[in-house]
Design a protein around this motif. Structure first.
Motif, PDB file in Angstrom:
ATOM      1  N   ARG A  22     -60.190  54.167 -26.350  1.00 43.97           N
ATOM      2  CA  ARG A  22     -58.801  54.375 -25.915  1.00 43.97           C
ATOM      3  C   ARG A  22     -58.700  54.476 -24.391  1.00 43.97           C
ATOM      4  O   ARG A  22     -57.821  53.871 -23.766  1.00 43.97           O
ATOM      5  CB  ARG A  22     -58.259  55.651 -26.562  1.00 43.97           C
ATOM      6  CG  ARG A  22     -56.894  56.103 -26.061  1.00 43.97           C
ATOM      7  CD  ARG A  22     -56.509  57.398 -26.786  1.00 43.97           C
ATOM      8  NE  ARG A  22     -55.221  57.912 -26.342  1.00 43.97           N
ATOM      9  CZ  ARG A  22     -55.059  58.802 -25.363  1.00 43.97           C
ATOM     10  NH1 ARG A  22     -56.124  59.261 -24.692  1.00 43.97           N
ATOM     11  NH2 ARG A  22     -53.863  59.237 -25.039  1.00 43.97           N
ATOM     12  N   ILE A  26     -56.613  52.019 -21.902  1.00 47.45           N
ATOM     13  CA  ILE A  26     -55.522  52.507 -21.046  1.00 47.45           C
ATOM     14  C   ILE A  26     -55.640  51.883 -19.647  1.00 47.45           C
ATOM     15  O   ILE A  26     -54.652  51.411 -19.079  1.00 47.45           O
ATOM     16  CB  ILE A  26     -55.525  54.048 -20.988  1.00 47.45           C
ATOM     17  CG1 ILE A  26     -55.007  54.623 -22.318  1.00 47.45           C
ATOM     18  CG2 ILE A  26     -54.679  54.566 -19.821  1.00 47.45           C
ATOM     19  CD1 ILE A  26     -55.191  56.135 -22.469  1.00 47.45           C
ATOM     20  N   ARG A  29     -54.902  48.038 -19.920  1.00 47.98           N
ATOM     21  CA  ARG A  29     -53.473  47.749 -20.137  1.00 47.98           C
ATOM     22  C   ARG A  29     -52.661  48.063 -18.878  1.00 47.98           C
ATOM     23  O   ARG A  29     -51.712  47.348 -18.556  1.00 47.98           O
ATOM     24  CB  ARG A  29     -52.950  48.553 -21.324  1.00 47.98           C
ATOM     25  CG  ARG A  29     -53.460  48.036 -22.653  1.00 47.98           C
ATOM     26  CD  ARG A  29     -52.435  48.225 -23.742  1.00 47.98           C
ATOM     27  NE  ARG A  29     -52.944  47.766 -25.022  1.00 47.98           N
ATOM     28  CZ  ARG A  29     -52.198  47.571 -26.082  1.00 47.98           C
ATOM     29  NH1 ARG A  29     -50.896  47.794 -26.028  1.00 47.98           N
ATOM     30  NH2 ARG A  29     -52.724  47.167 -27.230  1.00 47.98           N
ATOM     31  N   ILE A  75     -54.626  57.300 -13.352  1.00 53.43           N
ATOM     32  CA  ILE A  75     -55.081  57.597 -14.716  1.00 53.43           C
ATOM     33  C   ILE A  75     -56.093  58.734 -14.667  1.00 53.43           C
ATOM     34  O   ILE A  75     -57.009  58.716 -13.842  1.00 53.43           O
ATOM     35  CB  ILE A  75     -55.701  56.333 -15.359  1.00 53.43           C
ATOM     36  CG1 ILE A  75     -54.621  55.250 -15.520  1.00 53.43           C
ATOM     37  CG2 ILE A  75     -56.331  56.655 -16.709  1.00 53.43           C
ATOM     38  CD1 ILE A  75     -55.132  53.910 -15.981  1.00 53.43           C
ATOM     39  N   PHE A  97     -50.866  58.195 -16.181  1.00 48.42           N
ATOM     40  CA  PHE A  97     -51.244  57.993 -17.583  1.00 48.42           C
ATOM     41  C   PHE A  97     -52.472  58.854 -17.853  1.00 48.42           C
ATOM     42  O   PHE A  97     -53.416  58.866 -17.062  1.00 48.42           O
ATOM     43  CB  PHE A  97     -51.542  56.516 -17.874  1.00 48.42           C
ATOM     44  CG  PHE A  97     -50.313  55.656 -17.807  1.00 48.42           C
ATOM     45  CD1 PHE A  97     -49.420  55.622 -18.867  1.00 48.42           C
ATOM     46  CD2 PHE A  97     -50.041  54.909 -16.679  1.00 48.42           C
ATOM     47  CE1 PHE A  97     -48.265  54.847 -18.803  1.00 48.42           C
ATOM     48  CE2 PHE A  97     -48.895  54.123 -16.599  1.00 48.42           C
ATOM     49  CZ  PHE A  97     -48.011  54.093 -17.666  1.00 48.42           C
ATOM     50  N   ALA A  99     -55.660  59.594 -19.888  1.00 53.53           N
ATOM     51  CA  ALA A  99     -56.652  59.034 -20.825  1.00 53.53           C
ATOM     52  C   ALA A  99     -57.575  60.111 -21.381  1.00 53.53           C
ATOM     53  O   ALA A  99     -58.612  59.801 -21.982  1.00 53.53           O
ATOM     54  CB  ALA A  99     -57.468  57.952 -20.128  1.00 53.53           C
ATOM     55  N   LEU A 306     -52.211  54.955 -28.035  1.00 57.65           N
ATOM     56  CA  LEU A 306     -52.123  54.900 -26.573  1.00 57.65           C
ATOM     57  C   LEU A 306     -50.936  55.735 -26.097  1.00 57.65           C
ATOM     58  O   LEU A 306     -50.003  55.983 -26.858  1.00 57.65           O
ATOM     59  CB  LEU A 306     -51.931  53.452 -26.117  1.00 57.65           C
ATOM     60  CG  LEU A 306     -53.098  52.507 -26.385  1.00 57.65           C
ATOM     61  CD1 LEU A 306     -52.661  51.070 -26.164  1.00 57.65           C
ATOM     62  CD2 LEU A 306     -54.281  52.845 -25.488  1.00 57.65           C
ATOM     63  N   LEU A 310     -47.403  52.068 -22.367  1.00 56.37           N
ATOM     64  CA  LEU A 310     -48.475  51.063 -22.212  1.00 56.37           C
ATOM     65  C   LEU A 310     -48.437  50.022 -23.325  1.00 56.37           C
ATOM     66  O   LEU A 310     -49.423  49.353 -23.590  1.00 56.37           O
ATOM     67  CB  LEU A 310     -49.847  51.740 -22.165  1.00 56.37           C
ATOM     68  CG  LEU A 310     -50.211  52.370 -20.827  1.00 56.37           C
ATOM     69  CD1 LEU A 310     -51.599  52.973 -20.883  1.00 56.37           C
ATOM     70  CD2 LEU A 310     -50.140  51.362 -19.684  1.00 56.37           C
TER      71      LEU A 310
END
Length: 326
Positions: A22, A26, A29, A75, A97, A99, A306, A310
């Motif tokens: 995952r 991330i 993407r 991220i 984002f 992760a 996710l 995304l």
């Protein structure tokens, strides 16, 4: 090189877990949607090949948020971050984002909830590991790191009656159990998580090594030196009496390891991509291996969605084992 190897036994399961799969997705993407550069705080996962692959695609790995320009996409790595880092990132106005592995996030949520109920915490883990820093950094005080049984004897808490324990997710299952037993003896009222914090993938890969190590003459673990769970696999094989080595890439293999040891067990840490395992198998064949067989083992079907923004739910993605490359 003089060939020494005859048989290779592949551990099942091995390699990528759902949280690593995952986290990498991330970053990929975000790069596809927003274009390079994408900034990532800390190595997204502890694997040299994966990090270099993402760097080549336009990811920039940083430790200090001051290195990230205003308005950039940032991220957080799979290991999670402290509240201080999270708040600073929000103050700086980055598009963020997260992760963080959902199994690490579960620990963070538990810590915050029990702290509100007045609990202090003992954390079983390795000092300096980013996951430990992230989890301990959920609180400004009241959480104490114990790395071994000696630490348990020394640690001082304010109220032993309101004490809970959490664990780094990538530890040796056996080591953590030994430390937890010592904690329970000293603090009989300790509150434990409903489910153990050590993640399913760490447990499964260690269980596979326990089955594999007695059947082979030497164990090779594919994983980077910074990978906690990969190091634990090597240590576990050694503890079971089988010589074991860790390799970051196929070139790290040394023919001397296999002199008089024709049966090789091969596994990979949860952050090591299958492409590296296949290259190591190729190198072992060059050293004479004529058979490669897979152990029977647990099949993993865990997948995590996710983050919003995304594209897709993430539930239609291939399983980690099906993704050849990072």
């Amino acid at each position: 090189m003089t060939p020494h190897v005859q048989d290779v036994l592949l551990a099942e399961p091995r390699g990528f877990c759902a949280g690593v799969d995952r986290a990498i997705e991330i970053v990929e993407r975000a790069l596809a949607q927003f274009g390079a550069p994408i900034y990532v705080r800390h190595e997204i996962v502890h694997n040299t090949y994966v990090v270099n692959d993402l760097k080549a695609k336009g990811a920039i790995f940083i430790e200090d948020l001051a290195e990230v320009p205003a308005g950039a996409t940032l991220i957080f790595s799979a290991h999670g971050v402290s509240q201080e880092v999270r708040q600073e990132a929000e103050r700086r106005g980055f598009s963020i984002f997260d992760a963080t592995c959902p199994l690490v996030t579960k620990v963070h949520i538990e810590v915050a909830k029990l702290r509100r109920e007045g609990y202090e915490f003992l954390m079983i883990g390795h000092k300096g590991h980013p996951e430990v820093e992230g989890t301990m950094g959920q609180l400004s005080d009241g959480i104490y790191l114990v790395e071994d049984i000696d630490d348990v004897a020394r640690v001082q808490v304010h109220n032993p009656e309101k004490l809970a324990v959490v664990t780094q997710t990538t530890l040796s299952v056996d080591d953590a159990a030994g430390i937890l037993n010592a904690i329970k003896q000293r603090f009989p009222h300790i509150r434990e998580p409903k489910q153990q914090d050590i993640c399913y993938a760490t447990q499964n890969r260690q269980d596979a090594v326990k089955i594999m190590a007695p059947q082979v003459d030497v164990v090779v673990v594919v994983g980077s030196p910074t990978s906690s769970n990969s190091n634990r696999l090597r240590e576990l094989a050694e503890r079971l009496g089988t010589p074991a080595y860790m390799v970051d890439c196929p070139e790290d293999l040394q023919s001397s390891w296999f002199e008089g040891r024709p049966r090789v067990g091969l596994t990979a840490g949860a952050s090591a991509p299958d492409v590296l395992v296949q290259r190591v198998i190729g190198q072992l064949k060059a050293l004479g291996a004529v058979s490669v067989r897979r152990m029977q083992g647990v099949e993993e079907h865990v997948r995590f969605p996710l983050p919003k923004g995304l594209g897709g739910t993430g539930l239609d993605r291939p399983l980690p084992s099906e993704r050849g490359q990072a």
